[in-house]
Design an enzyme around this catalytic site. Structure first.
Site, PDB file in Angstrom:
ATOM      1  N   ALA A 123     -54.648  27.807  17.239  1.00 25.39           N
ATOM      2  CA  ALA A 123     -53.751  28.116  16.116  1.00 25.39           C
ATOM      3  C   ALA A 123     -53.069  29.461  16.342  1.00 25.39           C
ATOM      4  O   ALA A 123     -53.662  30.385  16.893  1.00 25.39           O
ATOM      5  CB  ALA A 123     -54.551  28.143  14.821  1.00 25.39           C
TER       6      ALA A 123
ATOM      7  N   ASN B  46     -51.856  15.388  17.461  1.00 27.68           N
ATOM      8  CA  ASN B  46     -51.873  15.985  16.134  1.00 27.68           C
ATOM      9  C   ASN B  46     -51.149  17.322  16.200  1.00 27.68           C
ATOM     10  O   ASN B  46     -51.532  18.201  16.961  1.00 27.68           O
ATOM     11  CB  ASN B  46     -53.322  16.175  15.672  1.00 27.68           C
ATOM     12  CG  ASN B  46     -53.366  16.509  14.190  1.00 27.68           C
ATOM     13  OD1 ASN B  46     -52.502  17.234  13.687  1.00 27.68           O
ATOM     14  ND2 ASN B  46     -54.348  15.993  13.487  1.00 27.68           N
TER      15      ASN B  46
ATOM     16  N   GLN C 246       8.418   1.998   2.864  1.00 21.93           N
ATOM     17  CA  GLN C 246       9.106   1.999   1.568  1.00 21.93           C
ATOM     18  C   GLN C 246       9.172   3.478   1.175  1.00 21.93           C
ATOM     19  O   GLN C 246       8.200   4.025   0.642  1.00 21.93           O
ATOM     20  CB  GLN C 246       8.305   1.191   0.533  1.00 21.93           C
ATOM     21  CG  GLN C 246       9.017   1.050  -0.788  1.00 21.93           C
ATOM     22  CD  GLN C 246       8.078   0.617  -1.911  1.00 21.93           C
ATOM     23  OE1 GLN C 246       6.860   0.755  -1.812  1.00 21.93           O
ATOM     24  NE2 GLN C 246       8.652   0.122  -2.991  1.00 21.93           N
TER      25      GLN C 246
ATOM     26  N   THR D 153       6.579  -2.896  -7.066  1.00 19.88           N
ATOM     27  CA  THR D 153       6.015  -3.887  -6.135  1.00 19.88           C
ATOM     28  C   THR D 153       7.087  -4.856  -5.607  1.00 19.88           C
ATOM     29  O   THR D 153       7.027  -5.289  -4.455  1.00 19.88           O
ATOM     30  CB  THR D 153       4.888  -4.681  -6.819  1.00 19.88           C
ATOM     31  OG1 THR D 153       5.339  -5.115  -8.116  1.00 19.88           O
ATOM     32  CG2 THR D 153       3.645  -3.833  -7.008  1.00 19.88           C
TER      33      THR D 153
ATOM     34  N   GLY E 145      -3.270  -3.413  -1.780  1.00 20.90           N
ATOM     35  CA  GLY E 145      -4.253  -2.515  -1.173  1.00 20.90           C
ATOM     36  C   GLY E 145      -5.281  -1.986  -2.154  1.00 20.90           C
ATOM     37  O   GLY E 145      -6.315  -1.470  -1.755  1.00 20.90           O
TER      38      GLY E 145
ATOM     39  N   ARG F 224      -2.264   7.760 -10.729  1.00 23.15           N
ATOM     40  CA  ARG F 224      -3.375   7.814 -11.684  1.00 23.15           C
ATOM     41  C   ARG F 224      -4.680   8.279 -11.040  1.00 23.15           C
ATOM     42  O   ARG F 224      -5.618   8.660 -11.712  1.00 23.15           O
ATOM     43  CB  ARG F 224      -3.555   6.423 -12.329  1.00 23.15           C
ATOM     44  CG  ARG F 224      -2.400   6.039 -13.216  1.00 23.15           C
ATOM     45  CD  ARG F 224      -2.357   4.547 -13.514  1.00 23.15           C
ATOM     46  NE  ARG F 224      -1.716   3.777 -12.447  1.00 23.15           N
ATOM     47  CZ  ARG F 224      -1.442   2.475 -12.514  1.00 23.15           C
ATOM     48  NH1 ARG F 224      -1.776   1.796 -13.599  1.00 23.15           N
ATOM     49  NH2 ARG F 224      -0.857   1.851 -11.512  1.00 23.15           N
TER      50      ARG F 224
ATOM     51  N   LYS G 117      -4.226   6.251  -2.479  1.00 22.00           N
ATOM     52  CA  LYS G 117      -5.192   5.532  -3.326  1.00 22.00           C
ATOM     53  C   LYS G 117      -6.011   4.512  -2.536  1.00 22.00           C
ATOM     54  O   LYS G 117      -7.226   4.391  -2.733  1.00 22.00           O
ATOM     55  CB  LYS G 117      -4.441   4.819  -4.457  1.00 22.00           C
ATOM     56  CG  LYS G 117      -5.292   3.821  -5.223  1.00 22.00           C
ATOM     57  CD  LYS G 117      -4.633   3.326  -6.482  1.00 22.00           C
ATOM     58  CE  LYS G 117      -3.426   2.464  -6.221  1.00 22.00           C
ATOM     59  NZ  LYS G 117      -2.879   1.897  -7.474  1.00 22.00           N
TER      60      LYS G 117
ATOM     61  N   GLY H  56       2.288   2.610  -2.792  1.00 24.19           N
ATOM     62  CA  GLY H  56       2.336   3.265  -4.111  1.00 24.19           C
ATOM     63  C   GLY H  56       1.766   4.678  -4.079  1.00 24.19           C
ATOM     64  O   GLY H  56       0.970   5.034  -3.211  1.00 24.19           O
TER      65      GLY H  56
ATOM     66  N   ALA I 298       0.823  -1.213   0.000  1.00 22.90           N
ATOM     67  CA  ALA I 298       0.000   0.000   0.000  1.00 22.90           C
ATOM     68  C   ALA I 298       0.855   1.259   0.000  1.00 22.90           C
ATOM     69  O   ALA I 298       0.447   2.299   0.518  1.00 22.90           O
ATOM     70  CB  ALA I 298      -0.926  -0.014   1.217  1.00 22.90           C
TER      71      ALA I 298
HETATM   72  C1  UD1 Z   1       0.176  -4.673 -10.595  1.00 19.76           C
HETATM   73  C2  UD1 Z   1       0.922  -5.828 -11.231  1.00 19.76           C
HETATM   74  C3  UD1 Z   1       0.176  -6.266 -12.473  1.00 19.76           C
HETATM   75  C4  UD1 Z   1      -1.239  -6.647 -12.118  1.00 19.76           C
HETATM   76  C5  UD1 Z   1      -1.941  -5.514 -11.366  1.00 19.76           C
HETATM   77  C6  UD1 Z   1      -3.249  -6.025 -10.826  1.00 19.76           C
HETATM   78  C7  UD1 Z   1       3.319  -5.517 -10.811  1.00 19.76           C
HETATM   79  C8  UD1 Z   1       4.610  -5.083 -11.400  1.00 19.76           C
HETATM   80  N1  UD1 Z   1       2.252  -5.404 -11.607  1.00 19.76           N
HETATM   81  O1  UD1 Z   1       0.207  -3.592 -11.501  1.00 19.76           O
HETATM   82  O2  UD1 Z   1       0.833  -7.385 -13.064  1.00 19.76           O
HETATM   83  O3  UD1 Z   1      -1.955  -6.979 -13.285  1.00 19.76           O
HETATM   84  O4  UD1 Z   1      -1.142  -5.065 -10.245  1.00 19.76           O
HETATM   85  O5  UD1 Z   1      -3.990  -5.031 -10.184  1.00 19.76           O
HETATM   86  O6  UD1 Z   1       3.295  -5.975  -9.699  1.00 19.76           O
HETATM   87  N2  UD1 Z   1       2.978  -0.530  -4.448  1.00 19.76           N
HETATM   88  C9  UD1 Z   1       3.889  -0.340  -3.429  1.00 19.76           C
HETATM   89  N3  UD1 Z   1       5.111   0.140  -3.748  1.00 19.76           N
HETATM   90  C10 UD1 Z   1       5.501   0.434  -5.003  1.00 19.76           C
HETATM   91  C11 UD1 Z   1       4.574   0.219  -6.044  1.00 19.76           C
HETATM   92  C12 UD1 Z   1       3.328  -0.263  -5.742  1.00 19.76           C
HETATM   93  O7  UD1 Z   1       3.604  -0.599  -2.265  1.00 19.76           O
HETATM   94  O8  UD1 Z   1       6.638   0.864  -5.186  1.00 19.76           O
HETATM   95  C13 UD1 Z   1       1.639  -1.033  -4.117  1.00 19.76           C
HETATM   96  C14 UD1 Z   1       0.561  -0.060  -4.517  1.00 19.76           C
HETATM   97  O9  UD1 Z   1       0.241   0.820  -3.463  1.00 19.76           O
HETATM   98  C15 UD1 Z   1      -0.612  -0.980  -4.875  1.00 19.76           C
HETATM   99  C16 UD1 Z   1       0.088  -2.280  -5.309  1.00 19.76           C
HETATM  100  O10 UD1 Z   1       1.408  -2.199  -4.826  1.00 19.76           O
HETATM  101  O11 UD1 Z   1      -1.418  -1.224  -3.757  1.00 19.76           O
HETATM  102  C17 UD1 Z   1       0.076  -2.456  -6.818  1.00 19.76           C
HETATM  103  O12 UD1 Z   1       0.766  -1.374  -7.398  1.00 19.76           O
HETATM  104  P1  UD1 Z   1       0.278  -0.675  -8.748  1.00 19.76           P
HETATM  105  O13 UD1 Z   1       1.227   0.406  -9.066  1.00 19.76           O
HETATM  106  O14 UD1 Z   1      -1.145  -0.346  -8.649  1.00 19.76           O
HETATM  107  O15 UD1 Z   1       0.491  -1.868  -9.772  1.00 19.76           O
HETATM  108  P2  UD1 Z   1      -0.261  -2.107 -11.138  1.00 19.76           P
HETATM  109  O16 UD1 Z   1       0.309  -1.190 -12.165  1.00 19.76           O
HETATM  110  O17 UD1 Z   1      -1.709  -2.072 -10.932  1.00 19.76           O
HETATM  111 CA    CA Z   2      -2.999  -1.501  -9.273  1.00 25.10          CA
END
Ligand code: UD1
Ligand code: CA
Length: 456
Positions: A420, A374, A72, A78, A100, A15, A22, A11, A9
């Protein structure tokens, strides 16, 4: 085998274009991460959340949830997120990695994946999407075995035609992660460390990769932007309504209802269009809900009717009562059995007794109203003196004439009548008539007199 759950969680959620993390965006009124936590908590007490971007807000939200946190600080992907958690993971046991932003997973799906993971080193959860744009694609060999996962941005034209996607959820042996995660490199279109690369590396190291296919794709949907949030929300609502209809509720249009919480319905309930249910709402047998209502944390008893355009918050409505159109029932109000609350009436923190009526244009606040009372149109309980709130008591069978003001604290005795247009400042005895207005005067030839004064 011991199990830990790791929730990603950290990231940025770029977007989503939001000042908030998010994973705190709401689906059906509930932050996405709360859904994920509910599933995780049922599995184990060892739940680790990787936080980073906007982590203060997220930590505040999660405070008191008995979680371990891993920071992180920079979000390099990821795979990098999981790498930060490695010191917290033991060398044995299984690790379930949840995302997340994949909120609708169920206990059954996760159990199936864990079961599959128990006989391999790593197992991924996949599903099928008609529009797989943005998702990692599952690459399988001729034998149908997964060989790698390719992210959308890195996929070539043919790979992009693949509709089997990675849900982002996986389970792996802890020792596998300790060995493989450090080998992931950031050589790809996004210069990120992809967790998904562990599948390819696993095969290079002759490890066993398994997969579970999720038939119900909704449960594995990821939410990255507001468009996906809206699509997932609607799909979730449709799912909720389908369950209601299966349980015997008639819904005028399943695409025009919002259940942001839990809605419990008895038999033969009818719900017209555009009502929003918030929190925990209970509707008894035979309840009718008209169009355009907002009902939160309330119980509506059997056969009661809520007509159109009402706002009802934290209230109890008795059997056979009727509310609306255009009524506002504010928190801690109780409408007794057979009671009637009508147009442009506001009830606040009041108890309205059995069969009592407040039919038009009134404000009743901090009041206890008996049975068979009433309250005429345009009656106001003046409950606030500028500093404190005071109580109005209206006893059984009292009749309050239209346009009256009852200045609290005041008691209107049982069976009494308020004339009234009265402003009542003193208690009214039972069975008596109280009138406080000035007696009507009639001045003859008033127009003529006014003219002659003007001409002087
Ligand atoms: C990811 C998967 C993709 C999959 C999709 C499904 C990878 C590389 N890709 O892509 O294959 O189809 O999910 O929903 O794993 N996060 C961190 N730290 C980071 C980056 C992300 O904790 O540095 C967390 C984000 O908060 C999120 C989750 O990891 O909760 C997924 O990250 P996100 O960037 O949404 O990955 P997708 O592009 O959706
Ligand atoms: Ca995602």
């Amino acid at each position: 085998m011991s199990l830990s759950v790791l929730i990603l969680a950290a990231g940025k959620g770029r977007r989503m274009k939001s000042a908030f993390p998010k994973v705190l965006q709401k689906l059906a009124g509930r932050p996405m991460i709360d859904y994920v936590l509910t599933v995780a908590k049922k599995l184990t007490s060892k739940v680790i959340v990787v936080v980073g971007s906007q982590q203060e807000i997220l930590r505040e939200h999660l405070a008191g949830s008995q979680l371990e946190f891993v920071e992180q600080l920079q979000q390099f992907g990821t795979g990098h997120a999981v790498a930060q958690a490695l010191p917290k993971l033991s060398d044995t046991g299984a690790v379930l990695i949840l995302s997340g932003d994949v909120p609708l997973l169920t206990d059954e799906v996760v159990s199936q994946l864990i079961e599959c993971g128990s006989s391999c080193d790593v197992a991924v959860l996949t599903s099928h999407l008609d529009n797989p744009d943005g998702y990692g694609r599952i690459i399988r060999n001729k034998e149908g075995k997964i060989t790698s996962i390719v992210e959308h941005v890195d996929a070539d034209h043919t790979q992009r035609l693949i509709k089997e996607i990675n849900t982002g959820i996986m389970v792996a042996r802890a020792e596998f992660l300790q060995e493989v995660i450090p080998r992931i490199e950031a050589r790809n279109g996004q210069n990120e460390y992809y967790l998904t690369d562990c599948v390819r590396i696993a095969l290079e190291l002759n490890k066993k990769v398994g997969s579970v296919f999720l038939n119900d794709a909704l449960l594995g949907l990821g939410v990255n932007d507001r468009a996906q949030l809206a699509v997932t929300e609607r799909k979730l609502q449709v799912r909720k309504v389908e369950n209601l209809m299966r349980d015997g509720v008639t819904v005028a249009d399943p695409s025009r209802i919002d259940i942001r919480g839990e809605l419990f319905c008895g038999k033969d309930v009818f719900i017209d269009i555009n009502t929003v249910f918030l929190g925990r709402v209970v509707l008894g047998d035979g309840v009718t809900i008209g169009s355009n209502n907002v009902i939160s944390d309330s119980e509506i008893s059997s056969s009661a009717k809520i007509l159109s355009n009402c706002v009802i918050q934290n209230c109890f409505v008795g059997r056979g009562a009727q509310v609306g159109p255009f009524s506002h029932l504010r928190p801690e109000s109780v409408i007794g059995d057979g009671g009637k609350i009508g147009n442009f009436v506001e009830i606040k923190k009041s108890n309205i007794g059995t069969m009592s009526k407040v039919n038009h244009l009134s404000y009743v606040g901090d009041s206890v109203v008996g049975e068979h009372v009433n309250i005429g149109a345009g009656t106001i309980t003046c409950n606030y003196d500028g500093e404190n709130k005071h109580e109005t008591i209206i006893e059984d069978a009292a009749f309050i004439g239209s346009g009256s003001q009852l200045v609290a604290p005041v008691t209107i005795g049982a069976g009494s009548i308020v004339g009234a247009g009265s402003t009542i400042t003193d208690n009214v005895n039972a069975d008596s008539l109280a009138v406080s207005r000035v007696r009507q005067k009639s001045i003859p030839e008033w127009r003529k007199r006014k003219k002659s004064i003007k001409n002087q």
